[in-house]
Design a protein around this motif. Structure first.
Motif, short mmCIF file in Angstrom:
data_model
loop_
_atom_site.label_atom_id
_atom_site.label_comp_id
_atom_site.label_asym_id
_atom_site.label_seq_id
_atom_site.Cartn_x
_atom_site.Cartn_y
_atom_site.Cartn_z
N ARG A 1 -19.08 0.21 -5.97
CA ARG A 1 -19.85 0.56 -4.78
C ARG A 1 -21.34 0.55 -5.16
O ARG A 1 -21.70 1.07 -6.22
CB ARG A 1 -19.43 1.95 -4.30
N VAL A 2 -22.13 -0.03 -4.29
CA VAL A 2 -23.57 -0.12 -4.57
C VAL A 2 -24.35 0.51 -3.43
O VAL A 2 -24.07 0.24 -2.26
CB VAL A 2 -24.04 -1.59 -4.69
N TYR A 3 -25.30 1.36 -3.77
CA TYR A 3 -26.25 1.90 -2.78
C TYR A 3 -27.58 1.21 -3.04
O TYR A 3 -28.05 1.20 -4.17
CB TYR A 3 -26.42 3.41 -2.95
N LYS A 4 -28.15 0.64 -1.99
CA LYS A 4 -29.40 -0.11 -2.17
C LYS A 4 -30.58 0.57 -1.48
O LYS A 4 -30.38 1.47 -0.66
CB LYS A 4 -29.25 -1.52 -1.61
N ASP A 5 -31.76 0.05 -1.80
CA ASP A 5 -33.01 0.48 -1.14
C ASP A 5 -33.23 1.98 -1.18
O ASP A 5 -33.60 2.60 -0.19
CB ASP A 5 -33.04 -0.01 0.32
N LEU A 6 -32.99 2.55 -2.34
CA LEU A 6 -33.20 3.99 -2.51
C LEU A 6 -34.67 4.22 -2.89
O LEU A 6 -35.10 3.79 -3.98
CB LEU A 6 -32.29 4.54 -3.61
N GLY B 1 -34.74 1.76 -5.46
CA GLY B 1 -33.72 1.72 -6.50
C GLY B 1 -32.34 1.40 -5.98
O GLY B 1 -32.13 1.20 -4.78
N ARG B 2 -31.42 1.32 -6.91
CA ARG B 2 -30.02 1.12 -6.58
C ARG B 2 -29.17 2.12 -7.35
O ARG B 2 -29.60 2.61 -8.39
CB ARG B 2 -29.57 -0.28 -7.00
N TRP C 1 -21.36 11.46 -4.36
CA TRP C 1 -22.70 11.18 -4.88
C TRP C 1 -23.71 11.17 -3.72
O TRP C 1 -23.41 10.70 -2.62
CB TRP C 1 -22.73 9.83 -5.60
N TYR C 2 -24.87 11.70 -3.97
CA TYR C 2 -25.96 11.58 -2.99
C TYR C 2 -27.27 11.36 -3.74
O TYR C 2 -27.35 11.62 -4.95
CB TYR C 2 -26.04 12.82 -2.08
N TYR C 3 -28.25 10.89 -2.99
CA TYR C 3 -29.51 10.52 -3.64
C TYR C 3 -30.64 11.46 -3.26
O TYR C 3 -30.95 11.64 -2.09
CB TYR C 3 -29.90 9.10 -3.24
N PRO D 1 -33.71 14.26 -11.84
CA PRO D 1 -33.85 13.39 -13.02
C PRO D 1 -32.70 12.38 -13.05
O PRO D 1 -31.54 12.75 -12.84
CB PRO D 1 -33.75 14.36 -14.21
N ASN D 2 -33.03 11.14 -13.31
CA ASN D 2 -32.04 10.04 -13.30
C ASN D 2 -31.24 10.03 -12.01
O ASN D 2 -30.01 9.89 -12.01
CB ASN D 2 -31.11 10.13 -14.52
N ALA D 3 -31.96 10.16 -10.90
CA ALA D 3 -31.31 10.27 -9.59
C ALA D 3 -30.41 9.07 -9.28
O ALA D 3 -29.41 9.21 -8.59
CB ALA D 3 -32.37 10.41 -8.51
N GLY D 4 -30.78 7.90 -9.78
CA GLY D 4 -30.00 6.70 -9.47
C GLY D 4 -28.75 6.57 -10.32
O GLY D 4 -27.95 5.66 -10.13
#
Lengths: 585, 342
Positions: free
Chosen positions: A307-312, A553-554, A564-566, A571-574
């Motif tokens: 699973r990929v989360y984009k444009d963070l 980020g991604r 998971w949430y952003y 720290p190291n949120a991604g």
């Protein structure tokens, strides 16, 4: 002998194949594995200033308040029972006193109960320790109105009483006394450097006993001599099980946690330097999330089970800073050191038309597309998107060769256009984005006039740092990452005459310094916004530098990961983010 | 013999002293800012770079830095490794077992297969066996370790999901060996597993060794093979071999007793250095297979200008190569009784 060998080989193959048979299932359902590249520097909250250490500390220790989910501008109480505000009376109307009622029934990992004294001790201990290059300046600024316990020569300039009076226990609460109003104070306390540790544990392990007579002995320790370098005792959802520095860190669930225990039993963060190895571990399910360098994102596109989360949006940005007063001493980057077509004078960028010429020569769109694969936006100035008082309407520079030519023709009374110039732009080798930015400056500016010559050159990080801090670079491209989500954390390093970048640039504007001071001391958000809008406008007009990118980020995870949430300030949120919220299955 | 060994061991001291001076001389080429950059883990710390320089005395004259380093070394303190986040000596003993394990498992394969292939090729000179063996050796030697290691990993870990994984141990084994139920005697996983009689750990550790050992063997054994072949060919032409054959000794005895043993001397030299090289850490193999050994650590130290770790590496290498030479000399005397030491 031969039989034994054959049996051994078959045994290894059988075991290997048994793992092969397991492929496709959720691997290690109660253990979360993060594979990354960053080395943890220290587990001591008062020491750690890097994201890898911050991520580990945040897993073990807790702060008085914490970020509310994905928000960077609101909080939930953690070890405090309420988030202070003027409305609930826990922040005094003058903004100088913050009161935190301390939660009862919380236990440290060694079984000791949390007390207000532990909170007081933790903050005072951080201020006592205050190492060079550490994060504790963020506590000093609001509490004592200075940036640290020592002067430029390393002499201690404060008294213990200053620290002692700044944080006090009152009944079941802890009270902070600020020197001046400091609106981002709550944000600072929500970060790992304000983590609460168990006083008894620290003292038993040789740490500062909390006394006045010994505090100087614990100031600015050598690396590894900070008491909590490799041991930890917090109140967090996970306990430290093992840390093999440079290799991996293992956390185990705290079953005695004051909230509901975490769903995961273990969390492991390991260093895997080689990208292909890391990727294969991810694909095999041996890692649940990994660090993916931008140049490899295509390799994971469309892969099943991921699973990929984009444009963070990140709270960081990269800019090009012009050096107003280049150090000419033995400086190979300014050629002849004169405006004779073979070099540049040290004050080359003090001419605003030169700066504008550079600003209009940069093709921002191409840069974002080529260097960031479209996954970044152009900043509107030091105050980036995601920060309070961000102004999306703020004008920005854009690529316009005609305007660039116009300004270059006006620069240095027209001499520059006639004589030309030669300079060198450096970038640290391996940094593709900085290399691309430098190339764009070179190609577009050289195209304007054949007498304009720019050389770009890669150097090692250590050389890059040396040349930046010694003022030798003509212009430098570098990034800034938020310590806390407030414009002050950006306008100060970018614009103040004592700021990190502006100082190296020799950029000074007394109006700016005054606005920055007023902005940080003002508690009324409407008035603050006015100051920061003005600062943004001045940055645009003065053009001491140009914002190049704010990365988007991604986050990559196996599709069995849940929760998971952003939040960009973690720290190291991604990567793993906040492990307490995660589960697998 | 005894005095010879003592003299050779004592040689370590001037060697180390000389090497450390050379390293410090090279260090003087770096500015305090460059060296301070090692301590900067985040760009935000750059604001305090002068404090970092002051704290680590990076602006002191280089001879002062050298004397204070020597003083600390004599106290057993080799300094703080930024890349390993621990003292250099502690880091050394932490990373050493992984390198020793890989070397112990790779070296016999490299040497024995190299010797076997080399002698087979020599005995069958200019026949198809010789050609094939030489071709294999050349291909193996030409293979970039990086490429070959990754290829193996992609096939045996990526394609056959998890068959032969990277790292030193699997998740469960790793958790178990680091628990209180498992005694760490040597920190070498295979040996400790045997001593604890935990066969599943032993098998798991072997499973993790398969690919790095194959990588090193394929790439490295070509050298041993080539040396063995040339040495064998030289010995095969000697008079005593012809005499042995003329006396009617069977070919097996001639090769085994008269040729192979006498051809071993150059192979011992190469093998000694090869083993020392392995002990020094195999950077690429350790990095690809994520085995945290000395090579991996020193590579990181070199890239990040971690001076105390680099100096530690230099000291270790000084000792290692002096001792390797000593062992090689002793082995010469054992193999060839005509050689006398002293």
């Amino acid at each position: 002998m031969k039989k034994g060998l054959i049996t051994g080989v078959i045994g290894i193959l059988m075991v290997g194949l048994s793992f092969f048979a397991l492929a496709g299932e959720v691997k290690n359902p109660d253990t979360f594995v993060e594979a990354t590249i960053g080395t943890i520097d220290s587990l001591d909250p008062a020491w750690a200033y890097d994201t890898a250490s911050g991520e580990a500390i945040q897993t073990i220790c807790e702060t008085l308040i914490f970020w509310k989910g994905e928000r960077t501008d609101s909080f939930v109480p953690l070890l405090a029972t309420q988030v202070p505000s003027v409305e609930n009376g826990l922040i005094s109307p003058d903004g100088l006193t913050y009161t935190f009622p301390i939660r009862k029934g919380v236990k440290f990992h060694n079984g000791e109960p949390l007390t207000p004294e532990d909170v007081e001790y933790s903050i005072e201990r951080a201020m006592v320790q205050d190492r060079d290059g550490g994060p504790v300046w963020m506590l000093y600024e609001p509490l004592l109105g200075i940036s640290g316990s020592r002067d430029a020569e390393g002499n201690i300039v404060i008294k213990f009483e200053d620290i002692d009076k700044a944080v006090e226990v009152k009944g079941d609460s802890v009270v902070f006394h600020l020197k001046k109003p400091y609106p981002p104070f709550l944000s600072i306390l929500a970060n790992t450097w304000a983590s609460v540790v168990n006083k008894k544990f620290v003292v038993e392990n040789g740490g500062w006993p909390g006394t006045k007579d010994t505090w100087k002995e614990y100031n600015n320790p050598a690396p590894g001599k900070e008491t909590l370098h490799k041991i930890a005792c917090g109140t967090g959802p996970f306990k430290l099980e093992r840390w093999d520095p440079g290799v991996e860190i293992v956390f185990v669930r705290n079953d005695d946690y004051w909230r509901e225990p975490a769903k995961l039993k273990r969390v492991i963060i390991k260093i895997v330097d080689e990208w292909t190895t890391r990727k294969l571990m991810f694909l095999a399910g041996d890692a649940d999330t990994i660090y993916v360098p931008r140049q490899y994102i295509k390799e994971l596109e469309g892969v099943e089970g991921i699973r990929v989360y984009k444009d963070l949006p990140s709270l960081s940005q990269g800019s090009a800073f012009f050096n107003f007063k280049i150090n000419p001493e033995g400086n190979p980057y300014i050629g002849s050191g004169k405006l004779d077509g073979k070099g540049i004078p040290p004050d080359f960028f003090s001419d605003k038309d030169v700066r504008l010429g550079f600003a209009y020569s940069f093709d921002y769109e191409t840069y974002l597309k080529d260097a960031w694969m479209g996954e970044a936006i152009q900043p509107t100035g030091p105050i980036i998107k995601g920060l309070p008082f961000y102004n999306p309407e703020q004008e920005v520079y854009y690529y316009d060769p005609k305007k660039a030519e116009e300004h270059f023709k006006k620069a240095w009374g027209g001499e520059l256009w006639k004589k030309g110039f030669k300079l060198t732009i450096l970038y640290n080798s391996g940094n593709v984005q900085r290399q691309t930015a430098a190339s764009i400056f070179r190609d577009n500016i050289e195209a304007l006039n054949p007498k304009f010559r720019i050389e770009i050159r890669p150097v090692e990080w250590a050389d890059y740092v040396r040349d930046i801090v010694t003022g030798k670079l003509t212009l430098f491209i570098i990034g800034w990452l938020a310590d806390y989500p407030d414009p002050h954390n950006f306008v100060y390093p970018y614009m103040h005459s004592e700021g990190t970048f502006s100082k190296w640039q020799s950029y000074r504007n007394p109006i700016v310094d005054g606005l920055i001071k007023r902005g940080i001391e003002e508690v009324n958000p409407t008035i603050r916004k006015r100051y920061y809008d003005q600062l943004q406008m001045i940055y645009y007009i003065d053009v001491p530098g140009v914002g190049l990118h704010q990365p988007l980020g991604r986050h990559y995870e196996r599709d069995w990961v849940k929760g998971w949430y952003y939040n960009p300030i973690l720290p190291n949120a991604g990567l793993g983010g906040y492990f307490y919220s995660l589960s697998k299955g | 013999m005894k005095s010879y060994i003592i003299r050779r061991v004592l040689l370590v001291i001037p060697v180390l002293f000389g090497v450390s001076i050379i390293i410090f001389a090279i260090l003087s080429l770096f500015s305090p800012e460059q060296r301070a950059a090692t301590f900067i883990t985040d760009v935000r710390q750059l604001r305090d770079i002068q404090g970092v320089i002051r704290k680590h005395h990076l602006d002191a004259p280089i001879y002062m830095q050298y004397f204070s380093w020597i003083k600390e070394v004599l106290k057993g303190n080799l300094g703080w490794s930024k890349t390993a986040s621990r003292p250099v000596l502690e880091a050394f003993f932490y990373f050493l077992p992984n390198t020793v394990e890989l070397s112990l498992f790779s070296a016999p394969f490299i040497i024995l297969i190299g010797i076997y292939l080399g002698s087979t090729a020599a005995v069958h000179q200019d026949k198809s066996v010789d050609h094939i063996t030489r071709a294999i050796a050349i291909i193996g030697w030409s293979l970039p370790t990086f490429w070959f290691g990754l290829l193996l990993l992609m096939i045996f870990y990526g394609y056959f999901k998890g068959l032969f994984p990277p790292e030193s141990l699997g998740l469960n084994s790793s958790l178990y060996v680091n628990s209180k139920d498992f005694m760490r005697f040597t920190r070498i996983n295979t040996i400790d597993a045997l001593l604890n009689r935990e066969w599943w750990i032993f098998v798991d550790a072997l499973r993790h060794l398969v690919l790095p050992v194959i990588t090193l063997t394929v790439v490295q054994c070509a050298l041993v093979m080539r040396i063995m072949r040339s040495s064998m060919l030289e010995v095969l032409g000697r008079g005593y071999v012809i005499t042995a054959r003329a006396k009617g000794a069977d070919e097996k005895t001639v090769i085994k007793k008269h040729v192979r043993r006498n051809a071993m001397i150059p192979v011992i030299t190469v093998s000694g250095y090869l083993f020392a090289g392995l002990m020094n850490g195999v950077v690429i193999t350790e990095t690809i297979f994520n085995r945290k050994g000395l090579g991996w650590w020193w590579w990181r130290a070199a890239v990040q200008l971690d001076i105390p770790a680099i100096l530690g590496a230099v000291l270790f290498n000084g000792v290692l190569f002096v001792l390797t030479n000593l062992v090689i000399d002793l082995l010469y005397a054992y193999i060839d009784p005509r050689i006398r030491l002293g």
